[in-house]
Design a protein around this motif. Structure first.
Motif, PDB file in Angstrom:
ATOM      1  N   TYR A 102       0.843  -1.191   0.000  1.00 34.03           N
ATOM      2  CA  TYR A 102       0.000   0.000   0.000  1.00 34.03           C
ATOM      3  C   TYR A 102       0.873   1.234   0.000  1.00 34.03           C
ATOM      4  O   TYR A 102       1.664   1.424   0.909  1.00 34.03           O
ATOM      5  CB  TYR A 102      -0.918  -0.023   1.229  1.00 34.03           C
ATOM      6  N   LEU A 103       0.725   2.053  -1.033  1.00 31.58           N
ATOM      7  CA  LEU A 103       1.492   3.290  -1.109  1.00 31.58           C
ATOM      8  C   LEU A 103       0.768   4.371  -0.280  1.00 31.58           C
ATOM      9  O   LEU A 103      -0.329   4.134   0.216  1.00 31.58           O
ATOM     10  CB  LEU A 103       1.668   3.686  -2.576  1.00 31.58           C
ATOM     11  N   PRO A 104       1.394   5.566  -0.137  1.00 27.68           N
ATOM     12  CA  PRO A 104       0.854   6.527   0.826  1.00 27.68           C
ATOM     13  C   PRO A 104      -0.660   6.786   0.719  1.00 27.68           C
ATOM     14  O   PRO A 104      -1.373   6.732   1.713  1.00 27.68           O
ATOM     15  CB  PRO A 104       1.677   7.791   0.546  1.00 27.68           C
TER      16      PRO A 104
ATOM     17  N   TYR B 116      -2.638   3.608   1.679  1.00 30.84           N
ATOM     18  CA  TYR B 116      -2.537   3.204   3.080  1.00 30.84           C
ATOM     19  C   TYR B 116      -3.368   4.114   3.977  1.00 30.84           C
ATOM     20  O   TYR B 116      -3.876   3.693   5.014  1.00 30.84           O
ATOM     21  CB  TYR B 116      -1.064   3.183   3.527  1.00 30.84           C
TER      22      TYR B 116
ATOM     23  N   ARG C  40      -6.043   2.779   6.679  1.00 26.24           N
ATOM     24  CA  ARG C  40      -6.024   3.161   8.096  1.00 26.24           C
ATOM     25  C   ARG C  40      -7.324   3.833   8.531  1.00 26.24           C
ATOM     26  O   ARG C  40      -7.755   3.695   9.668  1.00 26.24           O
ATOM     27  CB  ARG C  40      -4.817   4.045   8.393  1.00 26.24           C
TER      28      ARG C  40
END
Lengths: 580, 580
Positions: free
Chosen positions: A42-44, A47, A51
């Protein structure tokens, strides 16, 4: 976050192996990347979505009285041996050993593990009920990992386990979790249905699945519009009664059926309905021959058969022609339950076939069938109540109306486990009278990363994702059309900073890219609220729009900020829908 | 959280296999539980601490410009083959294969993985610098897992990786992370030292470790009180110059040394200082014989030797007697670099021995040594600058003062990797002139779960843990002495609810237990602020104390709430030090 420094590698083209919209869009928008089949990172941007969903799940678990813990992903083999699932899980479980040859698995779920944990710690009925959960990486070595993070081999799951004194309180815990799931999936803005399931590999009494509706979902559900009836296709019981009472029972006769190898062929050749031709399924189950017969117009439901047989699925294989000849004493394609069938063959017959009159069955000889065969008189076997897949046209047993079907993604499931695991792992508490009793348990899963795909499938268009504000990686994107223009950059920066100060999550597109590139990326990554800073910047005029409507409104930068705050305060009631 | 419903299984006795305070206290306070050697689960109290530390790390990583992602724990073998670490990691890496026999490891770290991710995505110098991190479960199959979660086999780690265009900007990124680590460990209230390290298994140029001081730490550091000199014992360079200039070089002679098998024996028997007796270390390195000689008063530093040899540590073994006889042509215990030493034996000599005059070396014959041996004239070999362990009494090369030593727990480390991984994985970007260049990288780790042990080691007494407010699982515990007393319960509940409304994290001990049990548990779990509701409840009088001071103050319940709020607002400046 300023996009000139942001790690967000968008792609212009659809990746070759992505089949469904969510898979394509999550890859293209630089939210996920594949490392191996069914294994993703998962890239920024992506992700942040994960979350946010994780936090919503956590908040509602806590609200509904569950307590968070974290178990290890490595689980020792011994506890799985005790429940018998080390073997039944089969190749779907990643297994490994440590430097001292001690065996472990990477937990695909944790019924055994939680039961073992509680076993030594909770000794009295006074400490019950207890509901503990974790949000943790899970592992399943799927035979066909696909659809990106929808069916991945490493994925994030919330799993909760309830421990109760008796069946009644277990059911209360179950309903409590049911309600929490409704709150969670409502907060995720998912369009979903709750359907009945059987307990499958989990064992136990009752279960339900939470299915986010989607045309690309791997699950098919059937539901009634005028009753509570709703189930996955694999799990839905098939209701129909055979009424052959006005058909005259005829004496069985052997007929030639040259080259009739399919039900279709036989039905056409003999001019009988397909429903009255027995369809044979020739199996090897745990090394032994098993013959299953169902009506010729229906499909076998492997999940029901597995549960009927009580054998692990990987121990069930179709016979090859050689095995049919040797073990069934039959010509392939002409298998029937006849006097030729060897005695050691287990014969299982779907109940509907046993209620019909004048059925066609294979004669176990090349190009021959029997017609007018009747159960009890001409053929015999174990009667299985229901081994059939539900299909279009089947009816709601409560109302008689025709069921609707829809596809969907299973995002949650809840199971009443009863004492299955507490018994096999010998987990007991002391009741009011000081007597040892087994815990009554439930287990409750939510696919956190899979929920990301469900949200995207339900919220996208041809240009990209349309995140609901509640799970959006950022609330607002401020696009500066010409990053070399001093005024535009100044106005963009000011809006950005004011919003950040207010706690809003903002992306500022300050990249030195053409406006077209910025607009395309903006549509693709799907940030819900948008402010565009262009030539109007000299007069403090910007454009405000939402990703959903895509209608630009020219207003002052202050008004744009107001619009954002209005939207945010009306949509986001919970603190944790902000990123943290 | 009301403790009558809280899953917090405290233990009265110290667990048998727990050696250090943090291990004992974390187990006894019901914060962690062991599932297998080096494999632990975090119960509700313990997991709150973990998540608080995690959030502090996350906040500072974000503050210092790193971007969070999440990679899978399963990493494909291929990338580790490319760097060569599939083999060098040896048995410390958990390895497994999937149903199609494809090999994976459970990531012990992720240099290869991040490099591979960036390789395809970051193409231009314009996208640099980049710093990405994850907070993720890591796996190391430790030979001797011990001290609970201090040296576990599955643990939570923050690992960050920086990508830069050149060495200078890499060093800026390195210093940036260094500063962020100082902020993080300051916020965790740790007493720590930053010490120089070599790059060890990571490769690269320079590295530092962040060591939380603790007498039970596995690491020993040496540091100077009047200069920057600080390093772990394994990594500290040993400075001392041999000045034998006033010693007369004598001709070598063979002497009998009956039964002198140790340096001690030889030095005593020949009446020479131990420093001038060559200590032989007889090794098999990657299948070949290697002889290492160091001064007899020093210990070999295996870590320095490994890095000198460039061979993986598990490929280095001590010779047995048979091998000494066969491969070195020597009697065990009498090995020296003599004319008897076979030509295929690699001989490595610590530089200090080469600067001494009149050294004693083994004669390769039972009960015989040479004395007055001098390097160059009587014996030869490769000169290794420094293969020695630092020891008490060694000096700071900058100031000449004697170094201090201390034990500690390694909670963080930072590495300048240079182009080691970008080269081996062929990861390049295009520079301003369109030329392909390798990324300059750094990697940066923080042991999140290990930090929990460091905090406990530095903050406990004989009764239990004394959490700093910033990482405490709850800020306040309200103890109702007699839970059957209506007034006490009412006052307790009111304080609890008022504090919760103010956002304070509160435990209410409403359990039907004796006061002594409640007090003991309270001391054990170490909640920093305490309010006791007892007989004074009728007059609204409660006791306020801190876990640290343990001094009770009789005040009104309103005053107690004020005390709590004062403490919290002075200690907790950051929102994320609250639980979420």
């Amino acid at each position: 976050m300023k996009m000139s420094k942001f790690y967000m590698p968008t792609l212009r083209e659809d990746p070759a192996d992505a089949e469904i919209a969510s898979h394509k869009l999550l890859l293209r928008s630089g939210m996920i990347r594949k490392s191996a089949a069914g294994i993703y990172s998962y890239l920024p941007l992506g992700y942040r979505v994960v979350r946010k969903i994780e936090n919503i799940v956590r908040e509602e678990m806590d609200n509904f009285g569950a307590q968070e813990i974290l178990m290890s992903a490595l689980q020792p083999r011994e506890i799985w041996d005790q429940s018998g699932r080390w073997d039944t899980f089969g190749p779907e479980m990643f297994k490994l050993h440590d430097r001292n040859s001690r065996e472990f698995c990477l937990g695909p779920t944790a019924e055994e593990y939680f039961t073992t944990l509680i076993k030594g710690e909770i000794k009295s009925y006074k400490q019950l009920p207890l509901n503990i959960y974790q949000i943790q990486t899970k592992y399943r070595d799927e035979k066909r990992p696909r659809f990106g993070i929808n069916r991945a081999r490493e994925f994030l799951m919330k799993d909760a386990y309830s421990f109760d004194t008796d069946e009644e309180t277990m059911k209360e815990a179950y309903m409590n979790m049911w309600r929490s799931y409704e709150v969670i999936f409502d907060r995720l803005k998912l369009n979903y249905k709750v359907v009945a399931g059987d307990a499958g590999a989990m064992g136990g009494n009752s279960s339900h699945e939470f299915i986010a509706l989607s045309d690309v979902g791997e699950g098919v559900i059937f539901y009634s519009e005028d009753s509570d009836f709703a189930a996955t296709d694999e799990k839905a019981e098939v209701y129909y009664s055979v009424d052959d009472s006005n058909i005259t029972v005829l004496p069985m006769e052997k007929v030639t059926t040259p080259n009739c190898k399919t039900i279709e062929d036989v039905a056409n050749y003999l001019e009988v309905p397909k429903s009255h031709c027995a369809k044979a399924i020739d199996l090897i189950v745990e090394g032994k021959p098993v013959l299953v017969f169902i009506p010729g117009d229906r499909e076998l439901n492997m999940s029901k058969l597995v549960s009927y047989l009580g054998a692990p699925e990987h121990e069930i294989a179709m016979m090859n022609d050689e095995e049919i000849v040797n073990l069934l004493n039959s010509a392939p394609g002409f298998t029937g339950p006849t006097e030729k069938t060897p005695e050691d063959v287990r014969v299982i017959i779907d109940s509907r076939l046993t209620e019909m009159r004048n059925v066609v069955i294979g004669a176990n000889e090349e190009d021959h069938h029997y017609r007018y065969a009747n159960f009890g008189r001409d053929f015999n076997g174990e009667i299985a109540k229901d081994l059939l897949m539900i299909q279009e046209g089947d009816i709601d047993p409560n109302t008689g109306s025709v069921l609707k079907s829809a596809r969907g993604i299973e995002v949650g499931n809840i199971f009443q486990l009863g004492t299955k695991y507490s018994k096999s792992l010998d987990a007991k508490y002391l009741d009011e009278n000081g007597k040892e009793k087994y815990f009554y348990m439930g287990s409750y899963g939510i696919g956190v990363t899979r929920s990301v795909t469900a949200v995207v499938e339900q919220n996208h268009d041809e240009k990209g994702i349309i995140w609901p504000l509640v799970v959006a990686p950022y609330h607002v994107i401020v696009t500066v059309i010409n990053s070399k223009n001093k005024e535009q950059i100044e106005v963009g920066n000011r809006i950005y900073e004011e919003l950040v100060l207010k706690g809003v999550e903002v992306l500022l597109d300050d990249r030195k890219e053409r406006a077209g590139v910025k607009f395309n990326d903006r549509d693709l990554i799907g940030i819900p609220l948008r402010i565009t800073v262009g030539k109007g910047a000299t007069d403090n005029i910007v454009e405000y729009s939402t990703r959903k409507e895509m209608v630009n409104k020219e207003i002052s930068s202050e008004e744009a900020i107001e619009e954002v705050m209005k939207e945010i305060s009306s949509e986001l009631k919970y603190l944790d829908t902000f990123y943290r």
